[in-house]
Design an enzyme around this catalytic site. Sequence first.
Site, PDB file in Angstrom:
ATOM      1  N   HIS A 268       2.028   7.023   1.373  1.00 14.38           N
ATOM      2  CA  HIS A 268       1.813   8.449   1.101  1.00 14.38           C
ATOM      3  C   HIS A 268       1.319   9.181   2.354  1.00 14.38           C
ATOM      4  O   HIS A 268       0.731   8.572   3.252  1.00 14.38           O
ATOM      5  CB  HIS A 268       0.789   8.611  -0.030  1.00 14.38           C
ATOM      6  CG  HIS A 268      -0.545   8.026   0.306  1.00 14.38           C
ATOM      7  ND1 HIS A 268      -1.480   8.700   1.056  1.00 14.38           N
ATOM      8  CD2 HIS A 268      -1.075   6.817   0.030  1.00 14.38           C
ATOM      9  CE1 HIS A 268      -2.540   7.938   1.212  1.00 14.38           C
ATOM     10  NE2 HIS A 268      -2.329   6.787   0.610  1.00 14.38           N
TER      11      HIS A 268
ATOM     12  N   ARG B   7      -1.024  10.813  -4.985  1.00 16.16           N
ATOM     13  CA  ARG B   7      -0.655  10.938  -3.561  1.00 16.16           C
ATOM     14  C   ARG B   7       0.683  10.254  -3.247  1.00 16.16           C
ATOM     15  O   ARG B   7       1.443  10.734  -2.406  1.00 16.16           O
ATOM     16  CB  ARG B   7      -1.796  10.457  -2.651  1.00 16.16           C
ATOM     17  CG  ARG B   7      -2.304   9.045  -2.883  1.00 16.16           C
ATOM     18  CD  ARG B   7      -3.659   8.884  -2.182  1.00 16.16           C
ATOM     19  NE  ARG B   7      -4.188   7.526  -2.130  1.00 16.16           N
ATOM     20  CZ  ARG B   7      -4.924   6.956  -3.081  1.00 16.16           C
ATOM     21  NH1 ARG B   7      -5.185   7.598  -4.200  1.00 16.16           N
ATOM     22  NH2 ARG B   7      -5.409   5.735  -2.923  1.00 16.16           N
TER      23      ARG B   7
ATOM     24  N   GLU C  42      -2.765   1.564  -4.945  1.00 19.14           N
ATOM     25  CA  GLU C  42      -3.621   1.145  -3.831  1.00 19.14           C
ATOM     26  C   GLU C  42      -4.541   0.029  -4.316  1.00 19.14           C
ATOM     27  O   GLU C  42      -4.776  -0.127  -5.528  1.00 19.14           O
ATOM     28  CB  GLU C  42      -4.441   2.352  -3.338  1.00 19.14           C
ATOM     29  CG  GLU C  42      -5.411   2.064  -2.191  1.00 19.14           C
ATOM     30  CD  GLU C  42      -4.748   1.414  -0.982  1.00 19.14           C
ATOM     31  OE1 GLU C  42      -4.314   0.239  -1.091  1.00 19.14           O
ATOM     32  OE2 GLU C  42      -4.665   2.056   0.081  1.00 19.14           O
TER      33      GLU C  42
ATOM     34  N   HIS D 110       1.068   2.685  -1.006  1.00 20.28           N
ATOM     35  CA  HIS D 110      -0.239   2.873  -0.354  1.00 20.28           C
ATOM     36  C   HIS D 110      -0.447   1.878   0.788  1.00 20.28           C
ATOM     37  O   HIS D 110       0.231   0.844   0.840  1.00 20.28           O
ATOM     38  CB  HIS D 110      -1.327   2.672  -1.404  1.00 20.28           C
ATOM     39  CG  HIS D 110      -1.168   3.590  -2.565  1.00 20.28           C
ATOM     40  ND1 HIS D 110      -1.859   4.767  -2.690  1.00 20.28           N
ATOM     41  CD2 HIS D 110      -0.338   3.525  -3.640  1.00 20.28           C
ATOM     42  CE1 HIS D 110      -1.481   5.391  -3.800  1.00 20.28           C
ATOM     43  NE2 HIS D 110      -0.565   4.659  -4.395  1.00 20.28           N
TER      44      HIS D 110
END
Length: 276
Positions: free
Chosen positions: A36, A87, A114, A209
């Site tokens: 992201h 994100r 993430e 991520h």
Amino acid sequence: MGAGVSGSRALERASESVDYALGMADAPYKLILLRHGESEWNAKNLFTGWVDVNLNEKGEKEAVRGGELLKDAGLLPDVVHTSLQKRAIRTAQLALESADRHWIPVHRSWRLNERHYGALQGKDKAATLAEFGEEQFMLWRRSYDTPPPPLADDSEFSQANDPRYASIPPELRPRTECLKDVVQRMLPYWYDGIVPDLLTGRTVLVAAHGNSLRGLVKHLDGISDADIAALNIPTGIPLYYDLDADFRPLTPGGTYLDPEAAAAAIEAVKNQGKKK
Ligand SMILES: O=C(O)[C@@H](CO)OP(=O)(O)O
């Protein structure tokens, strides 16, 4: 018997020409990894993990530029996989819009999230480094198998009761993770969610991520538990992999579509905590 032999040759030839038509002869599978764009908490130098932080303006621009890089390289995704976090979802949307591929099918899984950063979520990286020292800081941040302390369910930064994770039994929802934990929960999605798309010849975009992608790169490139500590992934720059028939990279480490920007950004990620 003669008919059988020529029948099987005809089949072989037919399958070769299908491979050729799909451009699959040398490098059958095309995979693009995209971390992201910069988030509000990346800019503030805070540990983020599962906290659902949005992109900031710079991050939005990075995502748009990521899509332009894809378009310029002629790498147009046919399908996209994202985490359940804003994100990554927004980065995929912005990048696909700028590549004129906003219409492709999308799949999302918590397994691409993430790394859960445990009790470090919401904490300032520089303050954490100052409080605990470089060795402990790097152990939590980059060691393969040392997770930070778990995050309490009543913390303002906990996701234990977030409805988007309702499919995970409450006791199995992560309260902290090391990279090893991430690899273990991410790989089933790689095999069951992403590889089947690659097998059909689609160009696959994975928008995720820093640490979930470090886990995937570790798997693809066969990086050791010790060496993965030194690998950092920059925000918003597509990383392209040509994979062979066994899903091994033809170019180890893949290819960043903007190598110069990637090198500078990798250095900045590496040094997080040391300034600000
Ligand atoms: O805070 C986080 O969730 C990650 C990614 O931004 O940080 P780090 O690079 O320190 O693992």
